[in-house]
Design an enzyme around this catalytic site. Sequence first.
Site, PDB file in Angstrom:
ATOM      1  N   CYS A 185       0.836  -1.201   0.000  1.00 48.31           N
ATOM      2  CA  CYS A 185       0.000   0.000   0.000  1.00 48.31           C
ATOM      3  C   CYS A 185       0.875   1.256   0.000  1.00 48.31           C
ATOM      4  O   CYS A 185       1.490   1.542  -1.010  1.00 48.31           O
ATOM      5  CB  CYS A 185      -1.004  -0.040   1.137  1.00 48.31           C
ATOM      6  SG  CYS A 185      -2.450   0.961   0.734  1.00 48.31           S
ATOM      7  N   HIS A 191      -3.689  -4.911   0.122  1.00 50.50           N
ATOM      8  CA  HIS A 191      -3.091  -5.472   1.341  1.00 50.50           C
ATOM      9  C   HIS A 191      -3.227  -6.995   1.327  1.00 50.50           C
ATOM     10  O   HIS A 191      -4.245  -7.524   1.774  1.00 50.50           O
ATOM     11  CB  HIS A 191      -3.827  -4.960   2.583  1.00 50.50           C
ATOM     12  CG  HIS A 191      -3.619  -3.515   2.879  1.00 50.50           C
ATOM     13  ND1 HIS A 191      -2.725  -3.080   3.820  1.00 50.50           N
ATOM     14  CD2 HIS A 191      -4.201  -2.412   2.361  1.00 50.50           C
ATOM     15  CE1 HIS A 191      -2.764  -1.751   3.882  1.00 50.50           C
ATOM     16  NE2 HIS A 191      -3.653  -1.323   3.012  1.00 50.50           N
ATOM     17  N   GLU A 239      -1.974  -9.059   3.221  1.00 47.20           N
ATOM     18  CA  GLU A 239      -1.930  -9.625   4.578  1.00 47.20           C
ATOM     19  C   GLU A 239      -3.323  -9.915   5.142  1.00 47.20           C
ATOM     20  O   GLU A 239      -3.455 -10.724   6.053  1.00 47.20           O
ATOM     21  CB  GLU A 239      -1.142  -8.719   5.526  1.00 47.20           C
ATOM     22  CG  GLU A 239      -1.801  -7.392   5.908  1.00 47.20           C
ATOM     23  CD  GLU A 239      -1.524  -6.246   4.923  1.00 47.20           C
ATOM     24  OE1 GLU A 239      -1.193  -6.540   3.753  1.00 47.20           O
ATOM     25  OE2 GLU A 239      -1.650  -5.076   5.315  1.00 47.20           O
TER      26      GLU A 239
HETATM   27  N1  GLN Z   1      -1.843   6.716   2.701  1.00 47.30           N
HETATM   28  C1  GLN Z   1      -1.980   5.964   1.489  1.00 47.30           C
HETATM   29  C2  GLN Z   1      -3.323   6.193   0.817  1.00 47.30           C
HETATM   30  O1  GLN Z   1      -4.262   6.575   1.462  1.00 47.30           O
HETATM   31  C3  GLN Z   1      -1.735   4.485   1.741  1.00 47.30           C
HETATM   32  C4  GLN Z   1      -2.681   3.863   2.708  1.00 47.30           C
HETATM   33  C5  GLN Z   1      -2.206   2.543   3.255  1.00 47.30           C
HETATM   34  O2  GLN Z   1      -1.017   2.256   3.282  1.00 47.30           O
HETATM   35  N2  GLN Z   1      -3.113   1.733   3.768  1.00 47.30           N
HETATM   36  O3  GLN Z   1      -3.449   5.988  -0.363  1.00 47.30           O
END
Ligand code: GLN
Length: 544
Positions: free
Chosen positions: A382, A508, A510
């Site tokens: 992410c 994600h 995970e």
């Molecule tokens: N801050 C980033 C976004 O909002 C990544 C978010 C995250 O890592 N879950 O796109």
Amino acid sequence: METKYIFVTGGVVSSLGKGIISASLACLLKARGFRVTIQKFDPYINIDPGTLNPYEHGECYVTVDGHEADLDLGHYERFTNVQTTRANNVTTGRIYQSVIDKERRGDYLGKTVQIIPHITDEIKRNVKRLGKTGDYDFIITEIGGTVGDIESLPYLESVRQLRWELGDNALCVHLTYVPYLKAAKELKTKPTQHSVKQLQEVGIQPDILVLRTEREVPTGMLRKIAQFCNVDVDAVVQSIDRPSIYEVPIAMHEQHLDEIVCRKMDVPVNGEPHMAPWMHFLEKMHNATEEVTIGLVGKYVELQDAYKSINESLFQAATYNDRRLKLVYIHSEKLDNSNVDEKLRDMDGVIIAPGFGQRGIEGKFVALKWCREHDIPTFGICLGMQCMVIEFARNVLGLPDANSTEMNPNAADNVIDLMEEQKSISNMGGTMRLGAYECTLLPDSITASAYGSTDIKERHRHRFEFNNDYRSRFEAAGMRCVGENPATHLVEVVEIPGKRWWVGTQYHPEYTSTVLNPNPLFLSFIRAAIAYGEERNIENAATK
Ligand code: GLN
């Protein structure tokens, strides 16, 4: 069979591991062939934990339908292999919101709206919601907080009423703590007695007690607790600290927790639960001697629960690859060019963590540049993937001002940008791109070969995206967009071919890794890290 409801409450202190006990019981019932789900009721006023920072409540877990959930739902999925949804996590905020909406609509026909019956009815309706689907034999409901908290009272009153209404189809498991007093050299049962008494005062008699303890509670003491608390002796089980949470289902089964539950609820018990696949995992866990060393670069590294699902995914993947996981937390705020070599040189693989905001971001770029130049297996998740893109833009594409709109809306090159749909949103809660989305992978990518498929579905939680205006420049310079959303063409996965293992996912992975079904991308990452570690061992041996 009629749906059975099991309530899990906790007393004495918080953090006793109600989530793990609930998940372990669900795991055992599932292994007996029952259809089981677990839900968590949290007494706080937030609508969901999505707006809580990790210092408050650890990781925010995301369900397949895009609910930002309590991290216990992660345990539930990891232990049961059953997906949860928005319906599995309810907070006081949601209960009140729904009651207030009904009041505004006039649904209460001019009645005074009160905690009893309106809030409790709403809680009860939510408790029974999953039961009404007919999809489950057992619904385990974990009540957050500790007995005696003012905030838990409406929940306990609802449990009391439900037990009365549901009769044998309801059961209460109470988890307490039996401390060991070093000075007295004794385990103490009084806190347990008091917390059961508190439960009885609100009209709930627990059927089963689970005692969390650091030392074995002797039989005589178990008898004493049973006697003082009106609980059958064999229904007092103990949960002694284990080196791994994944041993808890077995420890519970050894004390017949699953059988006791079935017996008390008039459910026939046939033979033993089918725990062979679980035992296979535990065997690998116990037999692994060699280590794989993974560095996790993030800004919440001092918090035990902030990266819970990533830790567990890495642990599962290492176990299936017959390795012990050595996880080294690397604080991104403390990482710079002067110390990066020393901090990262012993890593077999590096994870760049998800996150929000500017703090610690420059350290992630420093780590990524070092890993890219030293060709270390590297996995960006992410925000970690977004950092991979920015670092590449700055140092390879020659765009020194490249950034994400999140960090600097006025940067010359916002290679990570806000999606059009996100631009008009001002509310923070529940407004990100959330939940499972499809992703199509290029067949010759590392990611596709890891999954063994070009069509996958993984969960998201972010606002910002790879800026497709720059895509051809990235591809020309050697960073490939190997995964995209088939409907929107948003970039979901980037790789640098020719590197040992360089993968960034906007999603994600995970959140979908479970004990019996570990996430393929984590397995592939760990395999690459092991291979790299072995390569280095050979090199080191040769230079000695
Ligand atoms: N801050 C980033 C976004 O909002 C990544 C978010 C995250 O890592 N879950 O796109």
